[in-house]
Design a protein around this motif. Structure first.
Motif, PDB file in Angstrom:
ATOM      1  N   ALA A 121      11.386   4.130  -4.126  1.00  0.00           N
ATOM      2  CA  ALA A 121      11.113   2.797  -4.683  1.00  0.00           C
ATOM      3  C   ALA A 121      10.427   2.911  -6.039  1.00  0.00           C
ATOM      4  N   LYS A 122       9.435   3.792  -6.139  1.00  0.00           N
ATOM      5  CA  LYS A 122       8.735   3.973  -7.411  1.00  0.00           C
ATOM      6  C   LYS A 122       9.669   4.554  -8.463  1.00  0.00           C
ATOM      7  N   ARG A 145       2.697   6.267  -2.569  1.00  0.00           N
ATOM      8  CA  ARG A 145       3.836   7.172  -2.811  1.00  0.00           C
ATOM      9  C   ARG A 145       3.809   8.416  -1.917  1.00  0.00           C
ATOM     10  N   LYS A 146       3.459   8.231  -0.667  1.00  0.00           N
ATOM     11  CA  LYS A 146       3.390   9.373   0.253  1.00  0.00           C
ATOM     12  C   LYS A 146       4.652   9.534   1.096  1.00  0.00           C
ATOM     13  N   THR A 147       5.496   8.503   1.152  1.00  0.00           N
ATOM     14  CA  THR A 147       6.709   8.563   1.958  1.00  0.00           C
ATOM     15  C   THR A 147       7.934   8.675   1.056  1.00  0.00           C
ATOM     16  N   PRO A 148       9.061   9.192   1.580  1.00  0.00           N
ATOM     17  CA  PRO A 148      10.293   9.229   0.781  1.00  0.00           C
ATOM     18  C   PRO A 148      10.703   7.846   0.299  1.00  0.00           C
ATOM     19  N   ASP A 208       0.832  -1.206   0.000  1.00  0.00           N
ATOM     20  CA  ASP A 208       0.000   0.000   0.000  1.00  0.00           C
ATOM     21  C   ASP A 208       0.868   1.257   0.000  1.00  0.00           C
ATOM     22  N   GLU A 209       1.916   1.246   0.798  1.00  0.00           N
ATOM     23  CA  GLU A 209       2.812   2.400   0.879  1.00  0.00           C
ATOM     24  C   GLU A 209       3.446   2.694  -0.483  1.00  0.00           C
ATOM     25  N   PHE A 210       3.880   1.639  -1.151  1.00  0.00           N
ATOM     26  CA  PHE A 210       4.474   1.799  -2.487  1.00  0.00           C
ATOM     27  C   PHE A 210       3.470   2.416  -3.456  1.00  0.00           C
TER      28      PHE A 210
END
Length: 204
Positions: free
Chosen positions: A141-142, A133-136, A128-130
């Motif tokens: 990673a993206k 794309r809300k975190t550095p 979900d985090e990937f």
């Protein structure tokens, strides 16, 4: 003969983990559009996941300061497991992209749901985090996920670009995602795009 006794609860947990291990082996059979850099054959998704995970370690100095690279690697190892059900989405096909989110969410529910609950939740959170794309870490990673195909296409005389009539403006749009995660890699990717245009491997 020495026998190892496993408690029923541990046995259920191990069986769930092994079921997941067997399931994710299927990622090796998902064939992507782009070719290996030597041009010998098309890449499978398991190879892609290994490759971008390794790039996270090698190119980590180009991530924003303070980025947790271990989390980036973990994210990249699981980010495409949903392709076992959903298949590879060609990012330049608007029809495929439009249907991607719903299909991949359903795949995430099923695949991560094979694990014991807390492990499944942990890996699902990485996925979900990937996607969000809300975190550095997710943005870096993206960026690597988008950088790898550009690098491959550049080294295979355009690779999928001329094959699917992709234009430079479309690729430059994808470079923006790389820039969000790493300005350095974004600039490098843009240089590859312009060089590919100059060499006639990517249509303007």
């Amino acid at each position: 003969m020495l026998r190892v006794t496993i408690a029923p609860e541990e046995d259920r947990r191990l069986n769930a983990q092994i079921a997941f291990a067997v399931e994710i082996d299927k990622l090796k059979r998902i064939i992507r559009r782009n070719h290996l850099i030597d041009g010998s054959r098309r890449e499978n998704t398991a190879e892609h996941s290994w490759y971008v995970g390794t790039l996270a370690m090698v190119l980590g100095e180009h991530a924003p300061p303070g980025t947790d690279l271990q989390r980036v690697v973990a994210m990249l190892l699981v980010h495409d497991l949903v392709e076992i059900d959903a298949g590879d989405t060609f990012i330049y096909d608007p029809v495929e992209v439009a249907a991607q989110a719903e299909v991949e969410r359903a795949a995430a529910e099923r695949i991560f749901g094979l694990l014991p609950a807390e492990q499944g939740a942990e890996l699902r959170a990485l996925w979900d985090e990937f996607e969000e794309r809300k975190t550095p870490e997710a943005r870096f990673a993206k960026a690597l996920d988008r950088f790898a195909p550009i690098l491959a296409n550049h080294h295979t005389e355009g690779g999928t670009w001329p094959l699917f009539k992709v234009r430079a403006s479309q690729v430059r749009e994808k470079v923006r995602i790389i820039e969000e995660g790493s300005p350095t890699l974004g600039r490098y990717a843009l240089e590859l795009v312009e060089l590919s245009v100059a060499r006639g491997h990517l249509a303007e």
